[in-house]
Enzyme design. Sequence first.
Site, PDB file in Angstrom:
ATOM      1  N   ASP A  36       0.835  -1.057   0.147  1.00 48.52           N
ATOM      2  CA  ASP A  36      -0.046  -0.067  -0.045  1.00 48.52           C
ATOM      3  C   ASP A  36       0.966   1.170  -0.135  1.00 48.52           C
ATOM      4  OD1 ASP A  36      -3.229   0.353   0.973  1.00 48.52           O
ATOM      5  OD2 ASP A  36      -1.957   2.013   1.123  1.00 48.52           O
ATOM      6  N   ASP A  61       4.510   2.076  -4.253  1.00 47.64           N
ATOM      7  CA  ASP A  61       3.918   2.788  -5.182  1.00 47.64           C
ATOM      8  C   ASP A  61       3.639   2.110  -6.503  1.00 47.64           C
ATOM      9  OD1 ASP A  61       2.929   4.540  -7.168  1.00 47.64           O
ATOM     10  OD2 ASP A  61       4.315   5.938  -6.934  1.00 47.64           O
ATOM     11  N   VAL A  62       2.325   1.486  -6.869  1.00 49.12           N
ATOM     12  CA  VAL A  62       2.198   0.732  -8.016  1.00 49.12           C
ATOM     13  C   VAL A  62       2.254   1.258  -9.351  1.00 49.12           C
ATOM     14  CG1 VAL A  62       0.490  -0.884  -6.645  1.00 49.12           C
ATOM     15  CG2 VAL A  62      -0.358   1.087  -7.993  1.00 49.12           C
ATOM     16  N   TYR A 153     -12.549   6.852 -15.233  1.00 52.19           N
ATOM     17  CA  TYR A 153     -12.488   5.502 -14.244  1.00 52.19           C
ATOM     18  C   TYR A 153     -13.008   4.138 -14.987  1.00 52.19           C
ATOM     19  CZ  TYR A 153     -13.152   2.523 -10.154  1.00 52.19           C
ATOM     20  OH  TYR A 153     -13.372   1.610  -9.161  1.00 52.19           O
ATOM     21  N   LYS A 157     -10.893   0.998 -15.899  1.00 49.99           N
ATOM     22  CA  LYS A 157     -11.413  -0.281 -15.482  1.00 49.99           C
ATOM     23  C   LYS A 157     -11.855  -1.338 -16.623  1.00 49.99           C
ATOM     24  CE  LYS A 157     -10.739   0.093 -10.979  1.00 49.99           C
ATOM     25  NZ  LYS A 157      -9.879  -0.876 -10.155  1.00 49.99           N
ATOM     26  N   THR A 187     -16.897   1.807   0.786  1.00 50.64           N
ATOM     27  CA  THR A 187     -15.355   1.767   1.132  1.00 50.64           C
ATOM     28  C   THR A 187     -15.152   3.303   0.954  1.00 50.64           C
ATOM     29  OG1 THR A 187     -14.639   2.023  -1.258  1.00 50.64           O
ATOM     30  CG2 THR A 187     -14.715  -0.417  -0.093  1.00 50.64           C
TER      31      THR A 187
END
Length: 257
Positions: A36, A61-62, A153, A157, A187
């Site tokens: 994370d 950091d992805v 988004y 996705k 969330t």
Amino acid sequence: MSENNAVAVITGGAGGIGLATARRFLANGARVAVLDRSTSALERARMELSQGDRLLTFACDVTDRTSIDAALAAIVNRWDSIDALVNGAGICTFGAFEELTEEAWDLIVDVNLKGTFLCCQAVVPHMRAKGSGAIVNVASQAGRRGEKLIAHYCAAKGAVVNLSRAMALELAPIIRVNVVCPGVIRTEMIEGELKWREQTLGEDIEQTLAQWRSDIPLGRFQRPDDIAEAIAFLASKQRAGEITGQALSVDGGTVMI
């Protein structure tokens, strides 16, 4: 995932769906590495999960391949292999399509799509070395249909879903690749959207929630644990060993494909 001592890597694992998935994998006997970007969230996750030598946490950091490679190398050094990767890291911002900035587009695509691509590409050599592996990418119902005010988004996705299908074809028979597409889950991301709608559009939060709920055939929102169960199923070689290239909607029937 149900196999004892299997090694699972979860990005975005310190909160929401990722944290619920880490909890489920640990309960099933797996060893779990939580990645994370938030060090404070990682500390909270460590306190909550508290599984001793079956839990590792890494600030990562992805969108940075160097950061990803360093985390995976440390995991393999500790546990010798990686059996499953769950790409749960994701963010969303909100705005009308005509007002979306290039910066907003790049941010959402970088984290949700590029981050998934980089993590998948980085883990493949480790899984090939082991001779097996499972990747579960977390997309969204927004990746299977258009939704207002989150065009960037939806695009990211949706690309995750099709990227996963292409990967499933290329990486078979060694590595299975599947997708989970969650519905509405309370969330931090959804709470952020609700506040944005209230402040920007003047919407009443309870009325917005009631409208969203009325669009779900089962009449209820999903929980992080519901998504975690689906992820654990798809990651399990014992239970889902013949499933690859699939996008599983866990959204109360909102998207029926």
